[in-house]
Write a protein that holds these residues in place. Sequence first.
Motif, PDB file in Angstrom:
ATOM      1  N   GLU A 266      90.908 109.544  88.108  1.00  0.00           N
ATOM      2  CA  GLU A 266      89.467 109.294  88.179  1.00  0.00           C
ATOM      3  C   GLU A 266      88.730 110.293  87.276  1.00  0.00           C
ATOM      4  O   GLU A 266      87.829 109.942  86.520  1.00  0.00           O
ATOM      5  N   TRP A 267      89.121 111.572  87.355  1.00  0.00           N
ATOM      6  CA  TRP A 267      88.447 112.634  86.576  1.00  0.00           C
ATOM      7  C   TRP A 267      88.547 112.364  85.071  1.00  0.00           C
ATOM      8  O   TRP A 267      87.610 112.613  84.310  1.00  0.00           O
ATOM      9  N   ARG A 268      89.712 111.824  84.658  1.00  0.00           N
ATOM     10  CA  ARG A 268      89.904 111.515  83.233  1.00  0.00           C
ATOM     11  C   ARG A 268      88.806 110.572  82.705  1.00  0.00           C
ATOM     12  O   ARG A 268      88.462 110.607  81.537  1.00  0.00           O
ATOM     13  N   LYS A 269      88.246 109.749  83.581  1.00  0.00           N
ATOM     14  CA  LYS A 269      87.180 108.827  83.154  1.00  0.00           C
ATOM     15  C   LYS A 269      85.931 109.610  82.725  1.00  0.00           C
ATOM     16  O   LYS A 269      85.142 109.135  81.931  1.00  0.00           O
ATOM     17  N   VAL A 270      85.775 110.808  83.274  1.00  0.00           N
ATOM     18  CA  VAL A 270      84.627 111.648  82.872  1.00  0.00           C
ATOM     19  C   VAL A 270      84.949 112.378  81.572  1.00  0.00           C
ATOM     20  O   VAL A 270      84.150 112.370  80.630  1.00  0.00           O
ATOM     21  N   THR A 271      86.131 112.975  81.503  1.00  0.00           N
ATOM     22  CA  THR A 271      86.455 113.759  80.293  1.00  0.00           C
ATOM     23  C   THR A 271      86.569 112.838  79.065  1.00  0.00           C
ATOM     24  O   THR A 271      86.297 113.260  77.948  1.00  0.00           O
ATOM     25  N   SER A 272      86.933 111.575  79.282  1.00  0.00           N
ATOM     26  CA  SER A 272      87.045 110.650  78.141  1.00  0.00           C
ATOM     27  C   SER A 272      85.681 110.067  77.754  1.00  0.00           C
ATOM     28  O   SER A 272      85.568 109.355  76.764  1.00  0.00           O
ATOM     29  N   GLY A 273      84.669 110.307  78.579  1.00  0.00           N
ATOM     30  CA  GLY A 273      83.335 109.787  78.272  1.00  0.00           C
ATOM     31  C   GLY A 273      83.090 108.390  78.826  1.00  0.00           C
ATOM     32  O   GLY A 273      82.008 107.821  78.668  1.00  0.00           O
ATOM     33  N   GLU A 274      84.094 107.842  79.537  1.00  0.00           N
ATOM     34  CA  GLU A 274      83.933 106.483  80.084  1.00  0.00           C
ATOM     35  C   GLU A 274      82.880 106.454  81.203  1.00  0.00           C
ATOM     36  O   GLU A 274      82.154 105.477  81.364  1.00  0.00           O
ATOM     37  N   VAL A 275      82.789 107.559  81.971  1.00  0.00           N
ATOM     38  CA  VAL A 275      81.815 107.640  83.073  1.00  0.00           C
ATOM     39  C   VAL A 275      80.918 108.857  82.846  1.00  0.00           C
ATOM     40  O   VAL A 275      81.411 109.948  82.516  1.00  0.00           O
ATOM     41  N   GLY A 276      79.620 108.659  83.015  1.00  0.00           N
ATOM     42  CA  GLY A 276      78.672 109.756  82.787  1.00  0.00           C
ATOM     43  C   GLY A 276      78.730 110.770  83.930  1.00  0.00           C
ATOM     44  O   GLY A 276      78.989 110.394  85.082  1.00  0.00           O
ATOM     45  N   PRO A 277      78.460 112.045  83.627  1.00  0.00           N
ATOM     46  CA  PRO A 277      78.459 113.079  84.675  1.00  0.00           C
ATOM     47  C   PRO A 277      77.429 112.803  85.770  1.00  0.00           C
ATOM     48  O   PRO A 277      77.622 113.210  86.912  1.00  0.00           O
ATOM     49  N   ASP A 278      76.339 112.092  85.436  1.00  0.00           N
ATOM     50  CA  ASP A 278      75.322 111.791  86.464  1.00  0.00           C
ATOM     51  C   ASP A 278      75.881 110.838  87.521  1.00  0.00           C
ATOM     52  O   ASP A 278      75.668 111.029  88.723  1.00  0.00           O
ATOM     53  N   VAL A 279      76.637 109.837  87.054  1.00  0.00           N
ATOM     54  CA  VAL A 279      77.236 108.871  87.987  1.00  0.00           C
ATOM     55  C   VAL A 279      78.312 109.577  88.827  1.00  0.00           C
ATOM     56  O   VAL A 279      78.376 109.426  90.047  1.00  0.00           O
ATOM     57  N   ALA A 280      79.130 110.378  88.165  1.00  0.00           N
ATOM     58  CA  ALA A 280      80.196 111.110  88.868  1.00  0.00           C
ATOM     59  C   ALA A 280      79.599 112.033  89.931  1.00  0.00           C
ATOM     60  O   ALA A 280      80.122 112.141  91.053  1.00  0.00           O
ATOM     61  N   THR A 281      78.489 112.693  89.596  1.00  0.00           N
ATOM     62  CA  THR A 281      77.858 113.628  90.538  1.00  0.00           C
ATOM     63  C   THR A 281      77.534 112.938  91.862  1.00  0.00           C
ATOM     64  O   THR A 281      77.755 113.494  92.941  1.00  0.00           O
ATOM     65  N   GLN A 282      77.019 111.716  91.775  1.00  0.00           N
ATOM     66  CA  GLN A 282      76.644 111.001  93.001  1.00  0.00           C
ATOM     67  C   GLN A 282      77.858 110.765  93.893  1.00  0.00           C
ATOM     68  O   GLN A 282      77.779 110.862  95.113  1.00  0.00           O
ATOM     69  N   GLU A 283      79.008 110.453  93.257  1.00  0.00           N
ATOM     70  CA  GLU A 283      80.207 110.202  94.072  1.00  0.00           C
ATOM     71  C   GLU A 283      80.760 111.501  94.669  1.00  0.00           C
ATOM     72  O   GLU A 283      81.225 111.521  95.798  1.00  0.00           O
ATOM     73  N   PHE A 284      80.661 112.596  93.898  1.00  0.00           N
ATOM     74  CA  PHE A 284      81.095 113.882  94.465  1.00  0.00           C
ATOM     75  C   PHE A 284      80.194 114.248  95.663  1.00  0.00           C
ATOM     76  O   PHE A 284      80.663 114.786  96.663  1.00  0.00           O
ATOM     77  N   LEU A 285      78.899 113.958  95.558  1.00  0.00           N
ATOM     78  CA  LEU A 285      77.989 114.274  96.671  1.00  0.00           C
ATOM     79  C   LEU A 285      78.319 113.426  97.899  1.00  0.00           C
ATOM     80  O   LEU A 285      78.339 113.914  99.029  1.00  0.00           O
ATOM     81  N   ARG A 286      78.606 112.138  97.670  1.00  0.00           N
ATOM     82  CA  ARG A 286      78.985 111.266  98.796  1.00  0.00           C
ATOM     83  C   ARG A 286      80.291 111.753  99.424  1.00  0.00           C
ATOM     84  O   ARG A 286      80.406 111.898 100.632  1.00  0.00           O
TER      85      ARG A 286
END
Length: 410
Positions: A266-286
């Motif tokens: 899942e994290w690789r989707k952020v480092t590759s640029g596929e998912v924005g850090p703003d979207v990822a942040t919401q899931e980490f908060l949940r």
Amino acid sequence: MLVVEDSPLYSPEFFADDDPWAYLAALRENDPVSVHRRDDGYEFYALTRYADVYAAYVDHQRLSSAYGTMIDGSYLPQKDSASGRMLIVSDQPEHSAIRKPIKTSGFSRDMLGRVGRTVRRNIRGALDGLSVGDRLDFSKVIAPELPKGVLEVLFGIGAEDANHLLEATRTMIGYRDEAYAGARPLDALVDAQLDVLEFIDDLIVKRTVDGSAEDMIGFLAQCVAEGTMPRDVAVLNGLNVAVGGNETTPHTASLTVHTIDQERDEWRKVTSGEVGPDVATQEFLRWTSTNSYVQRLTVEDFEVGGHIIPANSFVALWNMSANRDSQVFDDPDTFRIDRPENKQIAFGAGVHRCVGAPVATLEIQTFIEELADWDKAFAVIDPPRRLHSNFMLGLTELEVEVVDAKELGT
Ligand code: HEM
């Protein structure tokens, strides 16, 4: 309605060593509204479904914050000594009158910009100081850098004072955990509370004299000088912001690092640029739901989830359970870093919704951005130690090794 005698929801050990998520999931499925008793006579109603938790958050008429927001106080409903003076334990109209100056002075767009720059500088500095092969306790070495930056800006203090304040608020919230308070928890709690109050009072006096209103404490000090805010209100709300800011995001950051370690794909989707850090942040908060519940007292009968909770009852709104409700989140027990339209309720709702939510979101997002850009990564090397608390979900030890990011393919 299910009544649980001697409920595990009171037990800090249950939250540290067992599976409160599974316990709450069973309640949500079978007994979404239930009563939890302790052997000293204290009892609360537990709301576990998202819809019910939300309904309770926004019903300011029937549910009061003034009797304390933690399951802890006396079993007789007594108003918190700071009620009407400190945000979190105040009802309307006092609550709005206090929140306005705090929000405009501490959480404006300009302040957010300053906080963001300071937090990024702190995180980058801490990460830059690490080399491949280093081993450290992330929860103690890196995580405090997040709230430290916030304190520096909002309170207008240096790194050393910020560290002092961080240590004292940690004891206040984690006093039940030996990792923070040692063997005499109640003494440690009282000492830490006095320490924080004195520190903030001194700061307000100093800032009243120097006349500057460039940060939140300076602004509150000028309100005191002009007579628009009593000094005790300024001090108590400085304490509320310090505790709210210090005892949440470091835990979220530690749990984020632990989650990344378990969810590399899942994290690789952020480092590759596929998912924005703003979207990822919401899931980490949940996923982390750092503030597990808040408590209210019913001042009138309150109908929720097909039940009537009588007036004068304590009610716990379980954020961590609402954040795993399948009525709102598809596949709620799966960490999906690209979860669309994430309606996480980690910051609560209604007039008390976390005033620091924009700052907290910015801190976590900045942290994620810096981690994603880093040429190294943290690999967890020992099982983490969870905080002994039913109120804050966090880690008091997270042993990690610094590795080359390419080695992990991230
Ligand atoms: C991930 C981080 C955080 C989480 C999960 C969180 C959670 C919450 C929740 C659930 C509430 C609502 C309490 C209630 O309804 O009784 C709240 C209120 C509050 N939070 Fe946060 N918080 C976080 C970060 C922060 C930060 C960074 C600050 C300050 C810099 C802060 C300051 C406050 C204050 C002052 C309140 C009281 C607001 C009011 O009663 O109007 N929090 N927080």
